[in-house]
Write a protein that holds these residues in place. Structure first.
Motif, PDB file in Angstrom:
ATOM      1  N   TRP A  79       0.804  -1.207   0.000  1.00  0.00           N
ATOM      2  CA  TRP A  79       0.000   0.000   0.000  1.00  0.00           C
ATOM      3  C   TRP A  79       0.844   1.268   0.000  1.00  0.00           C
ATOM      4  O   TRP A  79       0.494   2.281  -0.618  1.00  0.00           O
ATOM      5  CB  TRP A  79      -0.936  -0.006   1.211  1.00  0.00           C
ATOM      6  CG  TRP A  79      -1.984   1.054   1.155  1.00  0.00           C
ATOM      7  CD1 TRP A  79      -2.101   2.153   1.969  1.00  0.00           C
ATOM      8  CD2 TRP A  79      -3.068   1.142   0.231  1.00  0.00           C
ATOM      9  NE1 TRP A  79      -3.187   2.897   1.610  1.00  0.00           N
ATOM     10  CE2 TRP A  79      -3.805   2.294   0.541  1.00  0.00           C
ATOM     11  CE3 TRP A  79      -3.481   0.336  -0.817  1.00  0.00           C
ATOM     12  CZ2 TRP A  79      -4.928   2.677  -0.164  1.00  0.00           C
ATOM     13  CZ3 TRP A  79      -4.610   0.716  -1.526  1.00  0.00           C
ATOM     14  CH2 TRP A  79      -5.319   1.865  -1.204  1.00  0.00           C
ATOM     15  N   ARG A  82       1.897   1.884  -3.539  1.00  0.00           N
ATOM     16  CA  ARG A  82       0.727   2.250  -4.345  1.00  0.00           C
ATOM     17  C   ARG A  82       0.357   3.726  -4.105  1.00  0.00           C
ATOM     18  O   ARG A  82       0.113   4.478  -5.055  1.00  0.00           O
ATOM     19  CB  ARG A  82      -0.449   1.342  -3.997  1.00  0.00           C
ATOM     20  CG  ARG A  82      -1.739   1.672  -4.756  1.00  0.00           C
ATOM     21  CD  ARG A  82      -2.885   0.792  -4.268  1.00  0.00           C
ATOM     22  NE  ARG A  82      -4.157   1.243  -4.792  1.00  0.00           N
ATOM     23  CZ  ARG A  82      -4.723   0.815  -5.915  1.00  0.00           C
ATOM     24  NH1 ARG A  82      -4.110  -0.077  -6.645  1.00  0.00           N
ATOM     25  NH2 ARG A  82      -5.887   1.273  -6.313  1.00  0.00           N
ATOM     26  N   CYS A  83       0.342   4.156  -2.853  1.00  0.00           N
ATOM     27  CA  CYS A  83       0.018   5.554  -2.543  1.00  0.00           C
ATOM     28  C   CYS A  83       1.069   6.489  -3.124  1.00  0.00           C
ATOM     29  O   CYS A  83       0.738   7.564  -3.644  1.00  0.00           O
ATOM     30  CB  CYS A  83      -0.085   5.736  -1.023  1.00  0.00           C
ATOM     31  SG  CYS A  83      -1.514   4.930  -0.281  1.00  0.00           S
ATOM     32  N   ARG A 317      -5.265  -4.812   8.319  1.00  0.00           N
ATOM     33  CA  ARG A 317      -4.725  -3.946   7.274  1.00  0.00           C
ATOM     34  C   ARG A 317      -5.705  -2.878   6.803  1.00  0.00           C
ATOM     35  O   ARG A 317      -5.300  -1.778   6.431  1.00  0.00           O
ATOM     36  CB  ARG A 317      -4.286  -4.793   6.075  1.00  0.00           C
ATOM     37  CG  ARG A 317      -2.993  -5.542   6.299  1.00  0.00           C
ATOM     38  CD  ARG A 317      -1.839  -4.633   6.617  1.00  0.00           C
ATOM     39  NE  ARG A 317      -1.541  -3.677   5.558  1.00  0.00           N
ATOM     40  CZ  ARG A 317      -0.660  -2.691   5.653  1.00  0.00           C
ATOM     41  NH1 ARG A 317      -0.006  -2.502   6.795  1.00  0.00           N
ATOM     42  NH2 ARG A 317      -0.433  -1.873   4.642  1.00  0.00           N
ATOM     43  N   ALA A 318      -6.996  -3.175   6.748  1.00  0.00           N
ATOM     44  CA  ALA A 318      -7.951  -2.186   6.250  1.00  0.00           C
ATOM     45  C   ALA A 318      -7.914  -0.919   7.100  1.00  0.00           C
ATOM     46  O   ALA A 318      -8.075   0.193   6.583  1.00  0.00           O
ATOM     47  CB  ALA A 318      -9.352  -2.778   6.217  1.00  0.00           C
ATOM     48  N   GLU A 321      -4.784   0.973   5.876  1.00  0.00           N
ATOM     49  CA  GLU A 321      -4.751   1.431   4.491  1.00  0.00           C
ATOM     50  C   GLU A 321      -5.844   2.442   4.156  1.00  0.00           C
ATOM     51  O   GLU A 321      -5.710   3.186   3.190  1.00  0.00           O
ATOM     52  CB  GLU A 321      -4.821   0.226   3.552  1.00  0.00           C
ATOM     53  CG  GLU A 321      -3.607  -0.693   3.700  1.00  0.00           C
ATOM     54  CD  GLU A 321      -3.617  -1.838   2.724  1.00  0.00           C
ATOM     55  OE1 GLU A 321      -4.519  -1.887   1.860  1.00  0.00           O
ATOM     56  OE2 GLU A 321      -2.719  -2.699   2.814  1.00  0.00           O
ATOM     57  N   ASP A 324      -9.707   3.516   0.495  1.00  0.00           N
ATOM     58  CA  ASP A 324      -9.461   3.109  -0.885  1.00  0.00           C
ATOM     59  C   ASP A 324      -8.766   1.764  -1.001  1.00  0.00           C
ATOM     60  O   ASP A 324      -8.364   1.355  -2.089  1.00  0.00           O
ATOM     61  CB  ASP A 324      -8.621   4.172  -1.606  1.00  0.00           C
ATOM     62  CG  ASP A 324      -9.366   5.487  -1.743  1.00  0.00           C
ATOM     63  OD1 ASP A 324     -10.609   5.444  -1.858  1.00  0.00           O
ATOM     64  OD2 ASP A 324      -8.719   6.544  -1.724  1.00  0.00           O
ATOM     65  N   THR A 325      -8.597   1.067   0.099  1.00  0.00           N
ATOM     66  CA  THR A 325      -7.872  -0.194   0.082  1.00  0.00           C
ATOM     67  C   THR A 325      -8.668  -1.296  -0.618  1.00  0.00           C
ATOM     68  O   THR A 325      -9.890  -1.365  -0.484  1.00  0.00           O
ATOM     69  CB  THR A 325      -7.540  -0.652   1.516  1.00  0.00           C
ATOM     70  OG1 THR A 325      -6.896  -1.929   1.461  1.00  0.00           O
ATOM     71  CG2 THR A 325      -8.806  -0.796   2.354  1.00  0.00           C
ATOM     72  N   CYS A 327      -8.239  -4.205   0.384  1.00  0.00           N
ATOM     73  CA  CYS A 327      -8.199  -5.209   1.450  1.00  0.00           C
ATOM     74  C   CYS A 327      -9.568  -5.315   2.120  1.00  0.00           C
ATOM     75  O   CYS A 327     -10.131  -4.314   2.568  1.00  0.00           O
ATOM     76  CB  CYS A 327      -7.144  -4.788   2.472  1.00  0.00           C
ATOM     77  SG  CYS A 327      -6.923  -5.952   3.809  1.00  0.00           S
TER      78      CYS A 327
END
Length: 360
Positions: A79, A82-83, A317-318, A321, A324-325, A327
């Motif tokens: 993540w 990705r960000c 994890r959600a 993150e 917008d995850t 997950c």
């Protein structure tokens, strides 16, 4: 034990040359070179470069691109990177398409002839542990005239050698299992060929001052001596946990490429060796609240981010993150350490039951 070289500057010869092979610590260091040589051997690579973090290593690959270049990257990936790509891609004037890379045809469909210069994949993909077919994607990538880079952090060289499967560059967050003791932040790139792109990455590292410090390189060398022993134990523990948790009444799914019902199991079996790695995720019956309650109830597992250390870590994890995850909110990511797998399972078991009963 190899010496620790902490010099930042070096004497010139009378003719102003540097016969020692070193000029300034921002670009090169003997202790760093020592660790790089070991990492290059582990990946059977033409060269390796150590950076101050995995993010610095990954960013250097993208910053070596030219404005206007097109990149394909995974929808499911680390993540933080990705960000960073969403934020910095426009500033670098590179366009990025995020696709489901576990299906090679998706990459073929996303190729822009003449524009696509880099395909970046992560396998297994954090935190769903999706599997990308490195050999098949390498063929597609090279046919398009692009380079393939693989984030192999969760596999490590112990389980996968992407360069041998056709990749051009492999990246690791060496913070994770390569170091394995939660006391070093580091990143590494290894290459199939020391071509113009690789030389550009070398120049970027020197210009940014992104080289790993000598003491961190020294600690990484210490850790690499036990790397295969740790990786063996951690993969074996993860396999035991995946199997036992698959039948748990409060677990709706186990995401682990070593399980026969995993969508990427066949590909993982073909391109991984010595097991399927140390990472798995579980989806908890009862949704997000039950998952968070489970993580709150563990005693042996540690609630912390990162992965690959000798201690076992659990994380929702959600929550980390954000909205917008990709997950699922009921997912817990598990990084298996070197503790006894029975103890690890028993701790998760009691936490799952406590969360189900509302006793957290």
């Amino acid at each position: 034990m190899p010496p620790l070289h902490v010099s930042t500057t070096f004497l010139r010869d009378p003719d102003n040359a540097y016969s020692s092979g070193f000029s300034y610590g921002r670009a090169d260091n003997a202790t760093v070179r020592e660790a790089e040589s070991v990492l290059a051997m582990l990946e059977d690579a033409a060269g390796a470069l150590l950076f101050g973090s995995g993010m610095a290593a990954a960013a250097a690959v993208f910053c070596a691109l030219e404005p206007g270049d097109h990149v394909i990257a995974p929808r499911v990936m680390y993540w933080g990177l990705r960000c960073w790509l969403h934020q910095e891609g426009p500033r670098l004037q590179i366009s990025i398409d995020f696709v489901d890379t576990e299906t090679p045809e998706n990459i073929w469909n996303a190729i822009r002839p003449g524009e696509t210069k880099l395909v970046w994949i992560e396998t297994p993909g954090n935190p769903l542990w999706t599997i990308a077919d490195i050999a098949a994607i390498a063929e597609i990538t090279h046919e398009a005239g692009a380079r393939l880079a693989v984030d192999s952090t969760a596999a490590s060289p112990f389980h996968t050698q992407p360069l041998a499967l056709g990749a051009d560059i492999v990246m690791h967050s060496a913070t994770k299992i390569l170091n394995g003791h939660s006391d070093v932040i580091a990143g590494v790139l290894a290459c199939a060929n020391t071509d113009a792109t690789w030389k550009r990455i070398i120049a970027i590292r020197a210009g940014w001052g992104a080289i790993l410090g000598p003491f961190e390189a020294y600690l990484l060398m210490r850790s690499l001596r036990t790397f295969p022993l740790r990786a063996t134990a951690q993969a074996a523990g993860a396999a035991v946990l995946a199997d036992r948790l698959s039948g748990h009444p409060h677990v709706s799914a186990v995401l682990y490429p070593g399980l026969p019902n995993h969508p990427g199991h066949a590909v993982a079996t073909r391109q991984m060796r010595n097991g399927f790695g140390f990472m798995l995720s579980i989806r908890v019956v009862g949704g997000e609240a039950a998952a968070i309650a489970t993580a709150a109830a563990v005693r042996l597992w540690k609630r912390a981010t990162s992965l690959g250390g000798v201690e076992s870590l659990i994380e929702h994890r959600a929550s980390v993150e954000g909205p917008d995850t990709p997950c699922p909110p009921d997912l817990l990511r598990l990084s298996t350490g070197i503790e006894d797998p029975d103890d690890l399972f028993d701790d998760l078991d009691q936490a799952l039951w406590a969360a189900h009963a509302g006793n957290v």
